[in-house]
Motif scaffolding. Structure first.
Motif, PDB file in Angstrom:
ATOM      1  N   GLN A   1     -24.434   3.383  41.665  1.00 22.59           N
ATOM      2  CA  GLN A   1     -24.165   4.521  42.522  1.00 22.59           C
ATOM      3  C   GLN A   1     -25.198   4.659  43.313  1.00 22.59           C
ATOM      4  OE1 GLN A   1     -21.596   6.543  41.800  1.00 22.59           O
ATOM      5  NE2 GLN A   1     -21.132   5.056  40.539  1.00 22.59           N
ATOM      6  N   GLU A   2     -25.767   3.475  43.897  1.00 25.34           N
ATOM      7  CA  GLU A   2     -26.922   3.656  45.035  1.00 25.34           C
ATOM      8  C   GLU A   2     -26.653   2.486  46.145  1.00 25.34           C
ATOM      9  OE1 GLU A   2     -30.504   2.956  42.873  1.00 25.34           O
ATOM     10  OE2 GLU A   2     -30.759   5.163  42.733  1.00 25.34           O
ATOM     11  N   GLU A   3     -26.803   2.838  47.174  1.00 25.02           N
ATOM     12  CA  GLU A   3     -26.353   2.100  48.445  1.00 25.02           C
ATOM     13  C   GLU A   3     -27.725   1.204  48.929  1.00 25.02           C
ATOM     14  OE1 GLU A   3     -25.478   3.537  52.518  1.00 25.02           O
ATOM     15  OE2 GLU A   3     -23.580   2.406  52.269  1.00 25.02           O
ATOM     16  N   GLU A   4     -27.708  -0.159  48.925  1.00 19.83           N
ATOM     17  CA  GLU A   4     -28.795  -1.005  49.210  1.00 19.83           C
ATOM     18  C   GLU A   4     -28.673  -1.592  50.522  1.00 19.83           C
ATOM     19  OE1 GLU A   4     -29.148  -3.963  45.931  1.00 19.83           O
ATOM     20  OE2 GLU A   4     -29.716  -2.238  44.340  1.00 19.83           O
TER      21      GLU A   4
ATOM     22  N   LYS B   1     -32.636   2.622  48.685  1.00 17.80           N
ATOM     23  CA  LYS B   1     -31.432   3.053  48.354  1.00 17.80           C
ATOM     24  C   LYS B   1     -31.249   4.452  48.582  1.00 17.80           C
ATOM     25  CE  LYS B   1     -32.218   0.017  44.168  1.00 17.80           C
ATOM     26  NZ  LYS B   1     -32.326  -0.154  42.911  1.00 17.80           N
ATOM     27  N   VAL B   2     -29.905   4.657  48.801  1.00 21.48           N
ATOM     28  CA  VAL B   2     -29.208   6.058  48.925  1.00 21.48           C
ATOM     29  C   VAL B   2     -28.524   6.296  47.594  1.00 21.48           C
ATOM     30  CG1 VAL B   2     -27.786   7.314  50.359  1.00 21.48           C
ATOM     31  CG2 VAL B   2     -29.207   5.674  51.381  1.00 21.48           C
ATOM     32  N   ALA B   3     -28.725   7.230  46.992  1.00 21.17           N
ATOM     33  CA  ALA B   3     -28.350   7.894  45.790  1.00 21.17           C
ATOM     34  C   ALA B   3     -26.929   8.531  45.998  1.00 21.17           C
ATOM     35  CB  ALA B   3     -29.310   8.758  44.979  1.00 21.17           C
ATOM     36  N   GLY B   4     -26.011   8.491  45.004  1.00 17.26           N
ATOM     37  CA  GLY B   4     -24.837   9.312  45.017  1.00 17.26           C
ATOM     38  C   GLY B   4     -23.632   8.431  45.218  1.00 17.26           C
ATOM     39  N   PRO B   5     -22.314   8.798  45.058  1.00 15.02           N
ATOM     40  CA  PRO B   5     -21.185   8.164  44.986  1.00 15.02           C
ATOM     41  C   PRO B   5     -21.179   7.702  46.466  1.00 15.02           C
ATOM     42  CG  PRO B   5     -20.680  10.341  44.864  1.00 15.02           C
ATOM     43  CD  PRO B   5     -22.134  10.471  44.717  1.00 15.02           C
TER      44      PRO B   5
ATOM     45  N   GLY C   1     -20.202 -12.374  57.240  1.00  9.89           N
ATOM     46  CA  GLY C   1     -19.873 -11.001  57.204  1.00  9.89           C
ATOM     47  C   GLY C   1     -20.536 -10.281  56.066  1.00  9.89           C
ATOM     48  N   GLU C   2     -20.673 -11.104  54.899  1.00 10.72           N
ATOM     49  CA  GLU C   2     -21.273 -10.580  53.591  1.00 10.72           C
ATOM     50  C   GLU C   2     -22.665 -10.275  53.702  1.00 10.72           C
ATOM     51  OE1 GLU C   2     -20.272 -13.342  50.862  1.00 10.72           O
ATOM     52  OE2 GLU C   2     -18.205 -12.853  50.401  1.00 10.72           O
ATOM     53  N   MET C   3     -23.371 -11.064  54.483  1.00  7.24           N
ATOM     54  CA  MET C   3     -24.933 -10.970  54.832  1.00  7.24           C
ATOM     55  C   MET C   3     -25.063  -9.666  55.476  1.00  7.24           C
ATOM     56  SD  MET C   3     -26.629 -14.825  55.467  1.00  7.24           S
ATOM     57  CE  MET C   3     -28.109 -13.883  55.294  1.00  7.24           C
ATOM     58  N   MET C   4     -24.229  -9.191  56.549  1.00  2.00           N
ATOM     59  CA  MET C   4     -24.244  -7.979  57.289  1.00  2.00           C
ATOM     60  C   MET C   4     -23.732  -6.685  56.463  1.00  2.00           C
ATOM     61  SD  MET C   4     -22.514  -9.387  60.642  1.00  2.00           S
ATOM     62  CE  MET C   4     -23.393  -8.184  61.685  1.00  2.00           C
ATOM     63  N   THR C   5     -23.227  -6.982  55.297  1.00  2.00           N
ATOM     64  CA  THR C   5     -22.517  -5.722  54.738  1.00  2.00           C
ATOM     65  C   THR C   5     -23.468  -5.196  53.631  1.00  2.00           C
ATOM     66  OG1 THR C   5     -20.276  -6.627  55.010  1.00  2.00           O
ATOM     67  CG2 THR C   5     -20.539  -4.994  53.412  1.00  2.00           C
ATOM     68  N   ARG C   6     -23.293  -3.854  53.270  1.00  2.00           N
ATOM     69  CA  ARG C   6     -24.526  -3.348  52.217  1.00  2.00           C
ATOM     70  C   ARG C   6     -23.563  -3.438  50.998  1.00  2.00           C
ATOM     71  NH1 ARG C   6     -26.045   2.236  55.571  1.00  2.00           N
ATOM     72  NH2 ARG C   6     -27.254   1.350  57.056  1.00  2.00           N
ATOM     73  N   GLU C   7     -24.435  -3.375  49.887  1.00  5.66           N
ATOM     74  CA  GLU C   7     -23.854  -3.608  48.536  1.00  5.66           C
ATOM     75  C   GLU C   7     -24.166  -2.283  47.882  1.00  5.66           C
ATOM     76  OE1 GLU C   7     -25.256  -6.639  46.048  1.00  5.66           O
ATOM     77  OE2 GLU C   7     -24.646  -8.327  47.602  1.00  5.66           O
ATOM     78  N   PHE C   8     -23.397  -1.983  46.889  1.00  8.96           N
ATOM     79  CA  PHE C   8     -23.403  -0.595  46.216  1.00  8.96           C
ATOM     80  C   PHE C   8     -23.665  -0.693  44.864  1.00  8.96           C
ATOM     81  CE2 PHE C   8     -21.685   3.311  44.572  1.00  8.96           C
ATOM     82  CZ  PHE C   8     -22.268   4.296  45.229  1.00  8.96           C
ATOM     83  N   ARG C   9     -24.635  -0.602  44.172  1.00  9.01           N
ATOM     84  CA  ARG C   9     -24.776  -0.935  42.659  1.00  9.01           C
ATOM     85  C   ARG C   9     -25.547   0.364  41.852  1.00  9.01           C
ATOM     86  NH1 ARG C   9     -28.408  -6.527  43.614  1.00  9.01           N
ATOM     87  NH2 ARG C   9     -26.804  -7.781  44.586  1.00  9.01           N
TER      88      ARG C   9
ATOM     89  N   PHE D   1     -31.442   2.395  57.580  1.00  9.85           N
ATOM     90  CA  PHE D   1     -32.382   1.571  56.954  1.00  9.85           C
ATOM     91  C   PHE D   1     -33.360   0.915  58.036  1.00  9.85           C
ATOM     92  CE2 PHE D   1     -29.260   1.138  53.471  1.00  9.85           C
ATOM     93  CZ  PHE D   1     -30.052   1.933  52.666  1.00  9.85           C
ATOM     94  N   VAL D   2     -32.760   0.537  59.189  1.00  9.51           N
ATOM     95  CA  VAL D   2     -33.385  -0.048  60.275  1.00  9.51           C
ATOM     96  C   VAL D   2     -33.171   0.616  61.607  1.00  9.51           C
ATOM     97  CG1 VAL D   2     -33.874  -2.088  61.548  1.00  9.51           C
ATOM     98  CG2 VAL D   2     -33.404  -2.203  59.191  1.00  9.51           C
ATOM     99  N   LYS D   3     -33.988   1.251  62.346  1.00 13.20           N
ATOM    100  CA  LYS D   3     -33.580   1.677  63.714  1.00 13.20           C
ATOM    101  C   LYS D   3     -34.355   0.551  64.635  1.00 13.20           C
ATOM    102  CE  LYS D   3     -33.694   6.420  62.645  1.00 13.20           C
ATOM    103  NZ  LYS D   3     -34.540   7.930  62.729  1.00 13.20           N
ATOM    104  N   LEU D   4     -33.712   0.677  65.923  1.00 10.37           N
ATOM    105  CA  LEU D   4     -34.225  -0.540  66.806  1.00 10.37           C
ATOM    106  C   LEU D   4     -34.672   0.262  68.208  1.00 10.37           C
ATOM    107  CD1 LEU D   4     -31.021  -2.988  66.244  1.00 10.37           C
ATOM    108  CD2 LEU D   4     -33.287  -3.103  65.199  1.00 10.37           C
TER     109      LEU D   4
END
Length: 585
Positions: free
Chosen positions: A430-433, A509-513, A420-428, A541-544
């Protein structure tokens, strides 16, 4: 599905069943619906504002003749509309459309207006409506036998004056249907009353059916299909998803917004809708109101396994029901519900409530590993195409990818929490990775694009200078000059292809809160809200879906090649941090 006149599991049509004129065949869509239906069959045409019309199709009917009959019934300008079946815009040949399939009639973008009244039958057509029963199950799965019996109970209760009860919580329209004893036995969610759909009863409107909804990769009006898909994918009733079916259902309690649907609101007694129909499970509370420490490890694992396969973007504690077996609540059963935001069309950031529960860190049991090993994404995709032929290919690709990821991760020794952690994005900062899964996909797309580039270069070069490829040992100076000429003439492919769908190869990254859009709130405002104002931002980030079949096949090969080193890296990073088999709950 055979139509027995005396059976209550039938359809109350809003318009008469039409006879069909003959037409020509010229199907322009992708034939991914399996075997074609060539005989007489019934379909349900839903307008983008929610009205549902039933009609019989003959084997030679085409989209134009269907539109003509709709024009006669509802005075709809057929030159300004498209008839769609999932991904496919139907042109002429309708043989791919199966019996009991829902079709969507959409106005072209140029003519679309949220203030245009909903299409409604004329008074003459209403008088000629079919007088059969009020509920029709859409689908032929053998696992729907108990649902048919439940429908018969509900029909009897409605005939005896026992009306459904609107559900006050949540963002969308939902209704508890009761049996003859007044017990809640099913929950029905009309597709046109979803959040931001035209007939949402709680003020969240502003989108037509088929447009991006609460999640950008889940379209308005399509969460009901996903509810059914989650149930169908829960093999052996492993995760305990309640039986769910897609139905066409008629009852005056359903909501119609007057400003959206004009005179149809005055004819609610004949109002038919397409909806998800789920068995109601009596329970004591949900996971919000119960300590998680006593939840069985196996129950958490099995819900998590399903969530990973379907990339559930909304698994919060409120949609895990808890049924107690004793007064103290030390022994419980978990029931997962609300799967309308699973199977997105692109890789989204999932929301797994269980990811930090201690049970998720316990290794899979032998039985669970055997269950995961038995999962077959090819079978899953074909099964859903058969049962839900309107489901989009992009959703099936997400299912396929996530199932492969789960199988490979489990066989590599990762536990549920690690997957689950490998599938979940992190937020560092103020940016989403991108998640680790998305980074693997980005790399696989890059390798696929490079392969396509090399093949294109080879084909172009062999066509431009064929003698270059006949040399066996040496290349003279003239040939070197020819190579330089080739390199200068090879057309440049787009950067989006070269770099795998246009996203940066480093951690985009996606900026913002970061908004809390993993969990959908049950609260709602009484004011009429703008969809554009309330829709959360959603990075993709990825389209299939934009890959051809050949590119998709090449992508999957490279994706699987990249998994082993990724899992090795993850295991090394978390070594000694996870709970072992000695844990007891």
């Amino acid at each position: 599905m055979s139509r027995e006149v005396d059976s209550p599991v039938q359809t109350l049509m809003a318009v008469p069943v039409f006879s069909s004129p003959l037409g020509t065949r010229d199907y322009h869509g992708s034939n991914h619906f399996g075997s074609k239906s060539t005989g007489r069959r019934r379909v349900f045409v839903q307008t983008e504002t929610g009205c549902v019309l039933g009609m019989e199709l003959e084997r030679d009917d085409n989209a134009r003749t269907v539109k003509r009959r709709l024009q006669m019934a509802i005075n709809f300008p057929i030159g300004e509309s498209s008839l769609t079946f999932g991904d496919v815009v139907l042109k002429n040949d309708l043989r791919a459309v199966r019996n009991d399939s829902p079709l969507l009639l959409m106005r072209n973008l140029l003519h679309r207006s949220s203030s245009t009244p909903c299409l409604s039958p004329s008074s003459e057509d209403i008088q000629q409506r079919d007088e059969s029963g009020p509920i029709e199950i859409l689908g032929h799965s053998t696992c729907l036998a108990n649902t048919k019996k439940l429908v018969e109970e509900i029909v009897m209760a409605v005939k005896n004056g026992i009306d459904p009860i609107p559900v006050r919580s949540g963002l969308g329209g939902a209704y508890y249907f009761q049996n003859i004893r007044g017990e809640c036995v099913a929950i029905v969610k009309p597709t046109d009353e979803e959040p931001f759909a035209p007939n949402n009863p709680k003020g969240f409107v502003g989108k037509a059916l088929g447009q991006p909804g609460l999640k950008q990769s889940v379209r308005v009006g399509e969460t009901g299909y996903r509810e059914v898909a989650a149930y169908l994918l829960d093999y052996e009733h492993s995760a305990n998803v309640p039986p769910t079916a897609l139905v066409k259902i008629t009852h005056p309690i359903f909501n119609i917004n007057d400003d959206m649907n004009g005179i149809m609101a005055q004819n609610k007694e004949i109002l038919s809708k397409i909806a998800s129909f789920q068995h109601f499970v009596h329970h004591d509370c949900d996971a919000n109101d119960h300590g998680t420490s006593c939840f069985p490890v196996s129950a958490v694992h099995r819900i998590g396994i399903l969530d990973i396969r379907i990339l559930n973007t909304d698994r919060h504690a409120g949609n895990i029901l808890v049924r107690k077996f004793d007064v103290a609540g030390s022994q419980v059963e978990l029931i997962p519900i609300d799967h309308g935001l699973c199977l997105p069309e692109t890789l989204e950031d999932p929301y797994f409530e269980w990811i930090h529960w201690p049970q998720a860190s316990v290794p899979f049991s032998e039985d669970e590993l055997k269950y995961i090993e038995s999962l077959d994404p090819y079978h899953d995709a074909e099964m859903l195409r058969s049962e839900l032929p309107m489901i989009r290919d992009a959703c099936l690709r997400v299912l396929f990818l996530c199932t492969i990821f789960l199988k490979e991760a489990a066989s590599s020794g990762l536990c549920l929490a690690e997957i689950g952690e490998m599938m979940t994005r992190e937020f560092r900062n103020q940016e989403e990775e991108p998640s680790e899964l998305e980074l693997i996909c980005i790399q696989a797309r890059k390798l696929t694009a490079e392969e396509v580039l090399n093949l294109a270069a080879h084909d172009f070069a062999s066509e431009l200078c064929p003698d270059l490829f006949e040399l066996q040992e040496t290349i003279n100076e003239e040939d070197i000059e020819c190579q330089k000429e080739i390199q200068g003439k090879i057309p440049k492919l787009s950067m989006s292809l070269k770099h795998g769908n246009g996203n940066k190869q480093k951690q985009t990254k996606v900026a913002g809160p970061k908004p809390d859009y993993g969990r959908v709130s049950n609260s709602f405002s009484p004011r009429r809200a703008s969809a554009d104002e309330l829709l959360p931002p959603s990075a993709s980030f990825v389209k299939l879906a934009d890959m051809s079949d050949d590119e998709w096949s090449s992508f999957l090969d490279k994706f699987q090649d990249l998994l082993a080193p990724a899992f090795t890296k993850r295991k090394a990073a978390t070594l000694g941090q996870r709970l072992g088999n000695s844990c007891r709950f």
